[in-house]
Design a protein around this motif. Sequence first.
Motif, PDB file in Angstrom:
ATOM      1  N   ASN A   3       8.234  30.246  27.703  1.00 57.05           N
ATOM      2  CA  ASN A   3       9.635  30.287  27.351  1.00 57.05           C
ATOM      3  C   ASN A   3       9.888  29.276  26.244  1.00 57.05           C
ATOM      4  O   ASN A   3       9.027  28.477  25.903  1.00 57.05           O
ATOM      5  CB  ASN A   3      10.522  30.002  28.580  1.00 57.05           C
ATOM      6  CG  ASN A   3      10.047  28.796  29.352  1.00 57.05           C
ATOM      7  OD1 ASN A   3       9.765  27.760  28.785  1.00 57.05           O
ATOM      8  ND2 ASN A   3       9.942  28.941  30.669  1.00 57.05           N
ATOM      9  N   SER A   4      11.066  29.359  25.676  1.00 54.80           N
ATOM     10  CA  SER A   4      11.350  28.540  24.500  1.00 54.80           C
ATOM     11  C   SER A   4      11.636  27.104  24.896  1.00 54.80           C
ATOM     12  O   SER A   4      12.152  26.815  25.978  1.00 54.80           O
ATOM     13  CB  SER A   4      12.535  29.116  23.737  1.00 54.80           C
ATOM     14  OG  SER A   4      12.224  30.407  23.260  1.00 54.80           O
ATOM     15  N   ILE A   5      11.304  26.206  24.007  1.00 54.92           N
ATOM     16  CA  ILE A   5      11.665  24.799  24.139  1.00 54.92           C
ATOM     17  C   ILE A   5      12.659  24.512  23.026  1.00 54.92           C
ATOM     18  O   ILE A   5      12.397  24.797  21.857  1.00 54.92           O
ATOM     19  CB  ILE A   5      10.453  23.873  23.980  1.00 54.92           C
ATOM     20  CG1 ILE A   5       9.344  24.267  24.966  1.00 54.92           C
ATOM     21  CG2 ILE A   5      10.837  22.426  24.189  1.00 54.92           C
ATOM     22  CD1 ILE A   5       8.077  23.478  24.767  1.00 54.92           C
ATOM     23  N   ALA A   6      13.799  23.949  23.368  1.00 50.81           N
ATOM     24  CA  ALA A   6      14.777  23.604  22.342  1.00 50.81           C
ATOM     25  C   ALA A   6      14.379  22.286  21.703  1.00 50.81           C
ATOM     26  O   ALA A   6      14.341  21.255  22.350  1.00 50.81           O
ATOM     27  CB  ALA A   6      16.169  23.491  22.956  1.00 50.81           C
ATOM     28  N   ALA A   7      14.018  22.333  20.430  1.00 52.65           N
ATOM     29  CA  ALA A   7      13.623  21.124  19.718  1.00 52.65           C
ATOM     30  C   ALA A   7      14.547  20.936  18.522  1.00 52.65           C
ATOM     31  O   ALA A   7      14.858  21.890  17.824  1.00 52.65           O
ATOM     32  CB  ALA A   7      12.180  21.221  19.232  1.00 52.65           C
ATOM     33  N   LYS A  28       8.100  15.521  19.462  1.00 48.73           N
ATOM     34  CA  LYS A  28       8.676  16.818  19.148  1.00 48.73           C
ATOM     35  C   LYS A  28       8.548  17.841  20.265  1.00 48.73           C
ATOM     36  O   LYS A  28       9.329  18.779  20.336  1.00 48.73           O
ATOM     37  CB  LYS A  28       7.997  17.395  17.892  1.00 48.73           C
ATOM     38  CG  LYS A  28       8.112  16.520  16.648  1.00 48.73           C
ATOM     39  CD  LYS A  28       7.295  17.127  15.514  1.00 48.73           C
ATOM     40  CE  LYS A  28       7.365  16.277  14.266  1.00 48.73           C
ATOM     41  NZ  LYS A  28       8.738  16.220  13.732  1.00 48.73           N
ATOM     42  N   THR A  29       7.552  17.721  21.117  1.00 47.78           N
ATOM     43  CA  THR A  29       7.170  18.860  21.961  1.00 47.78           C
ATOM     44  C   THR A  29       7.491  18.720  23.439  1.00 47.78           C
ATOM     45  O   THR A  29       7.293  19.682  24.188  1.00 47.78           O
ATOM     46  CB  THR A  29       5.653  19.115  21.839  1.00 47.78           C
ATOM     47  OG1 THR A  29       4.945  17.959  22.324  1.00 47.78           O
ATOM     48  CG2 THR A  29       5.260  19.393  20.396  1.00 47.78           C
ATOM     49  N   ALA A  30       7.949  17.558  23.899  1.00 54.46           N
ATOM     50  CA  ALA A  30       8.186  17.388  25.335  1.00 54.46           C
ATOM     51  C   ALA A  30       9.237  18.376  25.813  1.00 54.46           C
ATOM     52  O   ALA A  30      10.281  18.558  25.182  1.00 54.46           O
ATOM     53  CB  ALA A  30       8.627  15.959  25.630  1.00 54.46           C
ATOM     54  N   ARG A 285      -1.767  11.592  21.719  1.00 52.32           N
ATOM     55  CA  ARG A 285      -1.130  10.773  22.763  1.00 52.32           C
ATOM     56  C   ARG A 285       0.353  11.127  22.871  1.00 52.32           C
ATOM     57  O   ARG A 285       0.892  11.321  23.969  1.00 52.32           O
ATOM     58  CB  ARG A 285      -1.270   9.286  22.427  1.00 52.32           C
ATOM     59  CG  ARG A 285      -0.597   8.360  23.459  1.00 52.32           C
ATOM     60  CD  ARG A 285      -0.303   6.990  22.905  1.00 52.32           C
ATOM     61  NE  ARG A 285       0.726   7.007  21.875  1.00 52.32           N
ATOM     62  CZ  ARG A 285       2.041   7.063  22.114  1.00 52.32           C
ATOM     63  NH1 ARG A 285       2.486   7.146  23.360  1.00 52.32           N
ATOM     64  NH2 ARG A 285       2.902   7.056  21.115  1.00 52.32           N
ATOM     65  N   LEU A 286       1.004  11.217  21.723  1.00 51.38           N
ATOM     66  CA  LEU A 286       2.437  11.493  21.691  1.00 51.38           C
ATOM     67  C   LEU A 286       2.756  12.928  22.074  1.00 51.38           C
ATOM     68  O   LEU A 286       3.766  13.196  22.730  1.00 51.38           O
ATOM     69  CB  LEU A 286       2.967  11.199  20.282  1.00 51.38           C
ATOM     70  CG  LEU A 286       4.469  11.318  20.064  1.00 51.38           C
ATOM     71  CD1 LEU A 286       5.207  10.227  20.825  1.00 51.38           C
ATOM     72  CD2 LEU A 286       4.789  11.242  18.564  1.00 51.38           C
ATOM     73  N   GLN A 337       8.313   1.365  21.853  1.00 55.58           N
ATOM     74  CA  GLN A 337       8.544   2.657  21.213  1.00 55.58           C
ATOM     75  C   GLN A 337       7.446   3.676  21.576  1.00 55.58           C
ATOM     76  O   GLN A 337       6.793   4.257  20.706  1.00 55.58           O
ATOM     77  CB  GLN A 337       8.605   2.487  19.691  1.00 55.58           C
ATOM     78  CG  GLN A 337       9.707   1.594  19.201  1.00 55.58           C
ATOM     79  CD  GLN A 337      11.065   2.280  19.237  1.00 55.58           C
ATOM     80  OE1 GLN A 337      11.144   3.470  19.518  1.00 55.58           O
ATOM     81  NE2 GLN A 337      12.116   1.540  18.962  1.00 55.58           N
ATOM     82  N   PRO A 338       7.235   3.932  22.858  1.00 55.06           N
ATOM     83  CA  PRO A 338       6.114   4.795  23.268  1.00 55.06           C
ATOM     84  C   PRO A 338       6.294   6.254  22.880  1.00 55.06           C
ATOM     85  O   PRO A 338       5.314   7.000  22.874  1.00 55.06           O
ATOM     86  CB  PRO A 338       6.085   4.629  24.786  1.00 55.06           C
ATOM     87  CG  PRO A 338       7.491   4.293  25.165  1.00 55.06           C
ATOM     88  CD  PRO A 338       8.001   3.442  24.032  1.00 55.06           C
ATOM     89  N   ARG A 339       7.528   6.667  22.566  1.00 55.04           N
ATOM     90  CA  ARG A 339       7.763   8.075  22.215  1.00 55.04           C
ATOM     91  C   ARG A 339       7.952   8.266  20.712  1.00 55.04           C
ATOM     92  O   ARG A 339       8.622   9.188  20.268  1.00 55.04           O
ATOM     93  CB  ARG A 339       8.957   8.617  23.006  1.00 55.04           C
ATOM     94  CG  ARG A 339       8.654   8.761  24.492  1.00 55.04           C
ATOM     95  CD  ARG A 339       9.811   9.355  25.269  1.00 55.04           C
ATOM     96  NE  ARG A 339       9.413   9.589  26.663  1.00 55.04           N
ATOM     97  CZ  ARG A 339       9.468   8.662  27.620  1.00 55.04           C
ATOM     98  NH1 ARG A 339       9.901   7.449  27.324  1.00 55.04           N
ATOM     99  NH2 ARG A 339       9.081   8.942  28.852  1.00 55.04           N
ATOM    100  N   ARG A 340       7.352   7.365  19.962  1.00 54.03           N
ATOM    101  CA  ARG A 340       7.322   7.512  18.513  1.00 54.03           C
ATOM    102  C   ARG A 340       5.870   7.393  18.044  1.00 54.03           C
ATOM    103  O   ARG A 340       5.039   6.769  18.702  1.00 54.03           O
ATOM    104  CB  ARG A 340       8.197   6.477  17.810  1.00 54.03           C
ATOM    105  CG  ARG A 340       9.663   6.572  18.183  1.00 54.03           C
ATOM    106  CD  ARG A 340      10.514   5.716  17.278  1.00 54.03           C
ATOM    107  NE  ARG A 340      10.635   6.320  15.960  1.00 54.03           N
ATOM    108  CZ  ARG A 340      11.672   7.063  15.569  1.00 54.03           C
ATOM    109  NH1 ARG A 340      12.662   7.294  16.406  1.00 54.03           N
ATOM    110  NH2 ARG A 340      11.733   7.569  14.366  1.00 54.03           N
TER     111      ARG A 340
END
Length: 435
Positions: A3-7, A28-30, A285-286, A337-340
């Motif tokens: 299904n789609s992921i809204a990014a 971008k992908t979580a 990793r990200l 900043q673990p999500r960058r």
Amino acid sequence: MENSIAAPEREPEPAEQSAERPWRGEQKTARCLERAEPAVECDQAGVWHVRAFREARAILRSNAARQAGFKAEVLARLPRLMRLPLLFSDGQEHQQQRRQTARFFAPRVVSEQYRELMEVLSEQLIEKLRRRRKVDLSRLTLEMAVRVAAEVVGLTDSLLPGMARRLEAFFRYPIQHLSPDPRTWLNFLGLQWAVLRFYWLDVRPAIRVRRRQPRQDVISHLLAQGYSEREILTECVTYGAAGMITTREFIGVAAWHLLEQPVLRQRFLQAPAEERLALLEEVLRLEPVVGHLYRRTSQELILAGPAGEEQARIPAGALIDLHIYAINADERVVGAQPRRLCPGRTLHEERVAPSLMGFGDGVHRCPGAPIALQESDIFLRRLLALPGLRLERPPRLRWNELICGYELRDFMVSLDEEGGSSPPMEMESAATREP
């Protein structure tokens, strides 16, 4: 299954702004923002959820935890008519299989035997872009990943072209569990037809050729070990799903980040091999291609806390859900900043790969990691060096329930009219090419 992921859509960052920012790209992908706490918890259904790196590593390296993802438990309930594929086996059987196939995936072997192939394939695919001026990058990355993996596995004698499309067909038929729902049985029949086509057009011809003349590939090795054609087919399906398809997404998401960040793109093109590979691992990793790993305990498993105290006691038979996005963002290991995206990030843990759990860990750590990194590096260096290359629009994100990961589709890139006319990048000679 998908299904789609809204990014959120983002414009490429201006070079002068990108140069000023230490953290160069957002995740971008979580599918959703994974919370970090609690590090370990049990939900009302009895499933244990793990979101911290050290605890996850302890589980993946424990003899008390067995593979439970990728439909492993569905396969385990079926009659044992053949050997389990490498992805699903555990214990001594798994260790023996890994030792026997390790020579096909060792970094030195990958560089010596497959580098030239990767270079030639990359140039052929880049030439398609030069001619057409605009392509769906997800089609090029699929062809790259499939053709490299096919060489390693031995799927090189197909009766008809189009093996990449036949492998993609495996993901079109979602089967969560058997039920009276007619759609379930239609999907079951569709999947069986896809597997049969793959067998008759790709696997069986490869087996016949290697019976006459063995080569240095996985199918020849399996034949020497006495594997039946059914067992070889199962291994080939596994390598197709777990290797070829995931590598495709890895190359794509790395290209997405680098195309949106001109300074980072230039840094990647100018950096030595070690730095480039570390950058790619930071991307993984990200943006882990496999978002969840599952294990089931075969005996009670006690997890220790930071000070060595008992943190959790997981009973035998419990299902464990390892949240890879959260684990790879554990600030105790990766810092701020673990999500960058932060190339060159300092990790606060000894002997940890820059991708953390991007390739898994323990006995089931992805054996094809050296192949995925090398082919991604080779392809992206040629792609990103094209003058006038630009991202038409961000790719469309989808979610694949089988691998618990994202898919990038409609990934349109183009060459400006004045770009793309430079001569192909010269291949390095054996004496000068990078390791």
